[in-house]
Scaffold this motif. Structure first.
Motif, PDB file in Angstrom:
ATOM      1  N   PHE A   1     -12.053  -8.500  12.157  1.00 22.86           N
ATOM      2  CA  PHE A   1     -10.998  -7.666  11.559  1.00 22.86           C
ATOM      3  C   PHE A   1     -10.984  -6.295  12.208  1.00 22.86           C
ATOM      4  O   PHE A   1     -12.042  -5.727  12.509  1.00 22.86           O
ATOM      5  N   PHE A   2      -9.760  -5.770  12.406  1.00 26.63           N
ATOM      6  CA  PHE A   2      -9.566  -4.415  12.918  1.00 26.63           C
ATOM      7  C   PHE A   2      -8.493  -3.757  12.058  1.00 26.63           C
ATOM      8  O   PHE A   2      -7.557  -4.428  11.634  1.00 26.63           O
ATOM      9  N   ALA A   3      -8.649  -2.469  11.816  1.00 31.84           N
ATOM     10  CA  ALA A   3      -7.679  -1.811  10.933  1.00 31.84           C
ATOM     11  C   ALA A   3      -7.522  -0.338  11.267  1.00 31.84           C
ATOM     12  O   ALA A   3      -8.314   0.237  12.016  1.00 31.84           O
ATOM     13  N   ASP A   4      -6.491   0.232  10.677  1.00 33.26           N
ATOM     14  CA  ASP A   4      -6.295   1.680  10.713  1.00 33.26           C
ATOM     15  C   ASP A   4      -5.424   2.045   9.508  1.00 33.26           C
ATOM     16  O   ASP A   4      -4.813   1.157   8.908  1.00 33.26           O
ATOM     17  N   ALA A   5      -5.405   3.313   9.169  1.00 36.49           N
ATOM     18  CA  ALA A   5      -4.550   3.765   8.070  1.00 36.49           C
ATOM     19  C   ALA A   5      -4.186   5.204   8.326  1.00 36.49           C
ATOM     20  O   ALA A   5      -4.921   5.923   9.015  1.00 36.49           O
ATOM     21  N   ASP A   6      -3.033   5.638   7.787  1.00 40.47           N
ATOM     22  CA  ASP A   6      -2.654   7.041   8.020  1.00 40.47           C
ATOM     23  C   ASP A   6      -3.341   7.984   7.037  1.00 40.47           C
ATOM     24  O   ASP A   6      -3.500   9.160   7.309  1.00 40.47           O
ATOM     25  N   ALA A   7      -3.772   7.449   5.890  1.00 43.19           N
ATOM     26  CA  ALA A   7      -4.521   8.281   4.932  1.00 43.19           C
ATOM     27  C   ALA A   7      -5.987   7.862   4.997  1.00 43.19           C
ATOM     28  O   ALA A   7      -6.304   6.681   5.121  1.00 43.19           O
ATOM     29  N   ILE A   8      -6.873   8.840   4.918  1.00 50.79           N
ATOM     30  CA  ILE A   8      -8.285   8.577   5.218  1.00 50.79           C
ATOM     31  C   ILE A   8      -8.998   7.805   4.092  1.00 50.79           C
ATOM     32  O   ILE A   8      -9.899   7.008   4.346  1.00 50.79           O
ATOM     33  N   ILE A   9      -8.581   8.010   2.831  1.00 53.97           N
ATOM     34  CA  ILE A   9      -9.243   7.261   1.752  1.00 53.97           C
ATOM     35  C   ILE A   9      -8.890   5.779   1.864  1.00 53.97           C
ATOM     36  O   ILE A   9      -9.762   4.905   1.743  1.00 53.97           O
ATOM     37  N   ALA A  10      -7.632   5.501   2.142  1.00 56.62           N
ATOM     38  CA  ALA A  10      -7.223   4.104   2.355  1.00 56.62           C
ATOM     39  C   ALA A  10      -7.994   3.518   3.535  1.00 56.62           C
ATOM     40  O   ALA A  10      -8.430   2.360   3.514  1.00 56.62           O
ATOM     41  N   LYS A  11      -8.175   4.330   4.557  1.00 59.40           N
ATOM     42  CA  LYS A  11      -8.903   3.888   5.748  1.00 59.40           C
ATOM     43  C   LYS A  11     -10.360   3.596   5.403  1.00 59.40           C
ATOM     44  O   LYS A  11     -10.940   2.606   5.866  1.00 59.40           O
ATOM     45  N   GLY A  12     -10.954   4.441   4.573  1.00 61.93           N
ATOM     46  CA  GLY A  12     -12.336   4.223   4.143  1.00 61.93           C
ATOM     47  C   GLY A  12     -12.470   2.946   3.338  1.00 61.93           C
ATOM     48  O   GLY A  12     -13.457   2.206   3.467  1.00 61.93           O
ATOM     49  N   ILE A  13     -11.482   2.691   2.500  1.00 66.22           N
ATOM     50  CA  ILE A  13     -11.535   1.484   1.670  1.00 66.22           C
ATOM     51  C   ILE A  13     -11.419   0.234   2.546  1.00 66.22           C
ATOM     52  O   ILE A  13     -12.179  -0.736   2.386  1.00 66.22           O
TER      53      ILE A  13
ATOM     54  N   CYS B   1       0.843  -1.188   0.000  1.00 70.01           N
ATOM     55  CA  CYS B   1       0.000   0.000   0.000  1.00 70.01           C
ATOM     56  C   CYS B   1       0.882   1.243   0.000  1.00 70.01           C
ATOM     57  O   CYS B   1       1.900   1.267   0.667  1.00 70.01           O
ATOM     58  N   GLN B   2       0.463   2.272  -0.737  1.00 70.07           N
ATOM     59  CA  GLN B   2       1.221   3.526  -0.783  1.00 70.07           C
ATOM     60  C   GLN B   2       1.222   4.205   0.585  1.00 70.07           C
ATOM     61  O   GLN B   2       2.236   4.691   1.038  1.00 70.07           O
ATOM     62  N   SER B   3       0.058   4.217   1.218  1.00 69.23           N
ATOM     63  CA  SER B   3      -0.014   4.772   2.565  1.00 69.23           C
ATOM     64  C   SER B   3       0.069   3.615   3.550  1.00 69.23           C
ATOM     65  O   SER B   3       0.020   2.459   3.162  1.00 69.23           O
ATOM     66  N   LYS B   4       0.193   3.964   4.837  1.00 69.45           N
ATOM     67  CA  LYS B   4       0.324   2.904   5.846  1.00 69.45           C
ATOM     68  C   LYS B   4      -1.057   2.359   6.212  1.00 69.45           C
ATOM     69  O   LYS B   4      -1.938   3.129   6.614  1.00 69.45           O
ATOM     70  N   VAL B   5      -1.234   1.058   6.097  1.00 72.77           N
ATOM     71  CA  VAL B   5      -2.488   0.413   6.483  1.00 72.77           C
ATOM     72  C   VAL B   5      -2.152  -0.728   7.441  1.00 72.77           C
ATOM     73  O   VAL B   5      -1.368  -1.604   7.111  1.00 72.77           O
ATOM     74  N   TRP B   6      -2.731  -0.644   8.636  1.00 78.07           N
ATOM     75  CA  TRP B   6      -2.530  -1.707   9.616  1.00 78.07           C
ATOM     76  C   TRP B   6      -3.768  -2.598   9.625  1.00 78.07           C
ATOM     77  O   TRP B   6      -4.897  -2.099   9.631  1.00 78.07           O
TER      78      TRP B   6
ATOM     79  N   MET C   1      -5.795  -4.631  -3.667  1.00 77.99           N
ATOM     80  CA  MET C   1      -5.642  -6.077  -3.803  1.00 77.99           C
ATOM     81  C   MET C   1      -4.825  -6.651  -2.637  1.00 77.99           C
ATOM     82  O   MET C   1      -5.110  -7.739  -2.146  1.00 77.99           O
ATOM     83  N   SER C   2      -3.823  -5.893  -2.205  1.00 81.09           N
ATOM     84  CA  SER C   2      -3.003  -6.344  -1.074  1.00 81.09           C
ATOM     85  C   SER C   2      -3.830  -6.468   0.201  1.00 81.09           C
ATOM     86  O   SER C   2      -3.667  -7.408   0.972  1.00 81.09           O
ATOM     87  N   MET C   3      -4.733  -5.491   0.410  1.00 78.05           N
ATOM     88  CA  MET C   3      -5.594  -5.550   1.604  1.00 78.05           C
ATOM     89  C   MET C   3      -6.468  -6.802   1.554  1.00 78.05           C
ATOM     90  O   MET C   3      -6.583  -7.529   2.551  1.00 78.05           O
ATOM     91  N   ILE C   4      -7.079  -7.046   0.404  1.00 75.56           N
ATOM     92  CA  ILE C   4      -7.980  -8.195   0.268  1.00 75.56           C
ATOM     93  C   ILE C   4      -7.203  -9.492   0.472  1.00 75.56           C
ATOM     94  O   ILE C   4      -7.643 -10.397   1.190  1.00 75.56           O
ATOM     95  N   LYS C   5      -6.026  -9.542  -0.149  1.00 78.79           N
ATOM     96  CA  LYS C   5      -5.196 -10.751  -0.046  1.00 78.79           C
ATOM     97  C   LYS C   5      -4.851 -11.036   1.418  1.00 78.79           C
ATOM     98  O   LYS C   5      -4.924 -12.173   1.878  1.00 78.79           O
ATOM     99  N   GLN C   6      -4.501  -9.972   2.144  1.00 78.35           N
ATOM    100  CA  GLN C   6      -4.117 -10.124   3.545  1.00 78.35           C
ATOM    101  C   GLN C   6      -5.309 -10.627   4.373  1.00 78.35           C
ATOM    102  O   GLN C   6      -5.158 -11.508   5.226  1.00 78.35           O
ATOM    103  N   MET C   7      -6.492 -10.093   4.111  1.00 78.82           N
ATOM    104  CA  MET C   7      -7.682 -10.512   4.862  1.00 78.82           C
ATOM    105  C   MET C   7      -8.005 -11.973   4.584  1.00 78.82           C
ATOM    106  O   MET C   7      -8.320 -12.750   5.486  1.00 78.82           O
TER     107      MET C   7
END
Lengths: 140, 405
Positions: free
Chosen positions: A69-81, A52-57, A123-129
């Motif tokens: 599932f629990f998540a966070d991201a430093d950019a808000i659009i990534a967080k929304g996704i 991911c370009q931005s940080k997604v936990w 795709m990386s987020m989905i793959k990880q989940m």
């Protein structure tokens, strides 16, 4: 309790309401703002989604046959996704998460809309989940 | 005659389009500038009428191509006031130019020596020197910068010492826009006998450089940042330096004689131009230079300075707007953050409103580290940008910020 397919149908219906991408983004951003986030102490680098370009936990927990599932991201659009993905996958049976077809991403136009770099991040987020879900379902 | 930005805009066809239903506001000029019709037409004409390989055939087309390409070498020589045309080498870009020098110095550098760069460099002026120092055992030193993004020269005499083999730095920072005190640094380097290289990636489109006045050993330019084609750069080098420096790549065009045992190299500039050059790019770059000079680089710089002033003032009224890089002397670059927003989000929402800015680290990770930030959004202005565009940009930014907070 809605199924993965039902959750997706609700999201598709929500997005049908918007014609312009600025409004769709606004909706994604609002979902990001509303998402409960991981405790700051838990936000370590091991949870970072690679690609991911931005940080997604992203963090997953096994709860019976289901995955939380629990998540966070430093950019808000990534967080929304990631919030949308969690909305669909959270508390669903691990086997179903692992096998799910996320057609809503095409239906709401997100997949086509994102730049290749951002689409890779999605795709990386989905793959990880799915990876978590697969690990939990095979552990049964 | 006053600066007619609307006449200039007519020469850039790409600007006249809609992005997501809004007029394009292109503010990513520090990454690459758009191309005027003169450049596009020159390239089309070249392939329509004159294309052939250069320096090889005796036939008419080869002669035309060669003449056209060499005329650009002469134009570049005049543009930067080099002593002779042979000191102008065409490369694949600034990265290639710097690698040519850094690679060649591998044969000349001793382990007790050092190379000095600055905290303000683009990765392309960091990594080649790191690689050189790894190969030779020489040390790499950095001139630090202060919180405004200006170089701190208080340690210059300590850092640049009698063991310094090379001092390499940019004229203008791509990430922050800082204009560096070139002569002060060059004077110190010359006092200890070090070689010098100035990276002109960001100065090429905005400032006139006289390499003899600077008395610099190497200077680099990028065609695509100067309204010319991509894939082409210039490496200027003083004759005596270029003659000392071993060639970087071997192949055709760069040799005098070849036997299976040994080859001898051609004279400069050809020694550094292995293979078929980027002929179309060179000829297109010639048209770009001509275009820049027809508008006048001083007039362009004055227009851009006015845009920078206006943008700095008007954007600063946005709540939480923070400029990264506030040097006294700055080129037309605004690297910024807005409190409570992430630069990636700003970039996406600006694009949705037709505004193109760069987001991220701008290939300058060490600078971002010093400011303890992950990256910035960056707006950079060129000869064709207008005050109205800055107003559109500001309105789009305000809308984005409202959505994101």
């Amino acid at each position: 309790m809605s199924t993965i397919a039902e959750k997706q149908a609700v999201l598709i219906e929500e997005f049908e309401f918007f014609d312009e991408w600025m409004d769709k983004y606004n909706h994604i951003i609002e979902m990001g703002k509303a998402m409960p986030v991981i405790d700051a102490v838990d936000k370590n680098d091991d949870l970072l989604v690679q690609g991911c370009q931005s940080k997604v936990w992203l963090k997953a927990e096994k709860k019976g046959d289901c995955v939380r599932f629990f998540a966070d991201a430093d950019a808000i659009i990534a967080k929304g996704i990631v919030a949308m993905l969690i909305d669909v996958f959270d508390n669903q049976p691990a086997t179903e998460v692992a096998a799910a077809d996320l057609s809503f991403l095409e239906e709401i136009g997100l997949k086509d809309h994102l730049s290749p770099t951002r689409a890779n991040g999605l795709m990386s987020m989905i793959k990880q989940m799915k990876f978590y879900a697969l690990a939990f379902s095979s552990a049964n | 005659m006053s600066y007619d930005v609307h006449a200039i805009r007519k020469e850039f066809p790409i600007l006249h389009q809609q992005i997501h239903g809004r007029p394009l506001v292109y503010l990513d000029n520090a990454a690459t500038a758009q191309k005027p019709l003169a450049v596009i037409k020159t390239i089309t004409d070249f392939y329509t009428k004159d294309n052939a390989n250069v320096h090889r055939g005796v036939h008419t087309l080869s002669q035309r191509s060669t003449d056209a390409m060499e005329a650009v070498r002469t134009a570049v020589c005049a543009h930067i006031n080099a002593r002779e045309v042979a000191e102008i080498i065409f490369t694949r870009g600034i990265t290639d130019s710097i690698n040519t020098v850094a690679f060649g110095m591998g044969a000349l550098l001793q382990p007790h020596q050092n190379v000095v760069i600055t905290a303000l460099e683009h990765h392309s002026n960091i990594v080649p020197w790191q690689m050189l120092c790894e190969r030779t055992g020489a040390a790499l030193r950095y001139i630090p910068m202060n919180d405004k993004g200006e170089l701190d020269l208080s340690t210059l005499e300590l850092l640049v010492d009698e063991n310094t083999a090379m001092v390499a730095f940019n004229h203008i920072s791509n990430a922050l826009g800082t204009i560096n005190p070139v002569k002060t640094i060059l004077n110190r380097a010359k006092a200890v006998g070090a070689w010098t290289l100035v990276d002109g990636a960001q100065s090429g489109p905005h400032a006139l450089v006289d390499v003899q006045d600077w008395d610099v050993d190497f200077f680099t330019l990028s065609s695509h940042k100067m309204y010319g084609p991509t894939g082409l750069g210039v490496l200027y080098g003083k004759r005596e330096r270029l003659e000392t420096l071993p060639p970087y790549q071997g192949g055709g065009e760069m040799i005098a004689t070849v036997t299976m045992e040994k080859s001898t190299y051609a004279d400069i500039p050809h020694k550094f131009e292995a293979g078929t050059p980027h002929i179309e790019g060179i000829i297109g770059f010639g048209a770009a230079l001509e275009y820049i000079n027809s508008v006048g680089i001083e007039a362009i710089a004055a227009h851009e300075a006015a845009l920078l002033d206006y943008a700095t003032t008007t954007l600063s009224t946005i709540d939480g707007f923070r400029i990264i890089g506030t040097a006294e002397k700055k080129a037309s670059v605004i690297s910024f953050l807005v409190e409570g927003t992430h630069p990636y989000d700003l970039g996406v929402l600006l694009d949705q409103q037709g505004v193109a800015v760069r987001t991220g680290q701008h290939c300058t990770q060490p600078i971002m580290d010093q400011f303890c930030i992950a990256g910035t959004a960056r707006a950079s202005f060129a000869m064709y940008n207008t005050f109205e565009e800055i107003d559109l940009f500001k309105a789009a930014l305000e809308r984005a910020v409202t959505m994101l907070r």
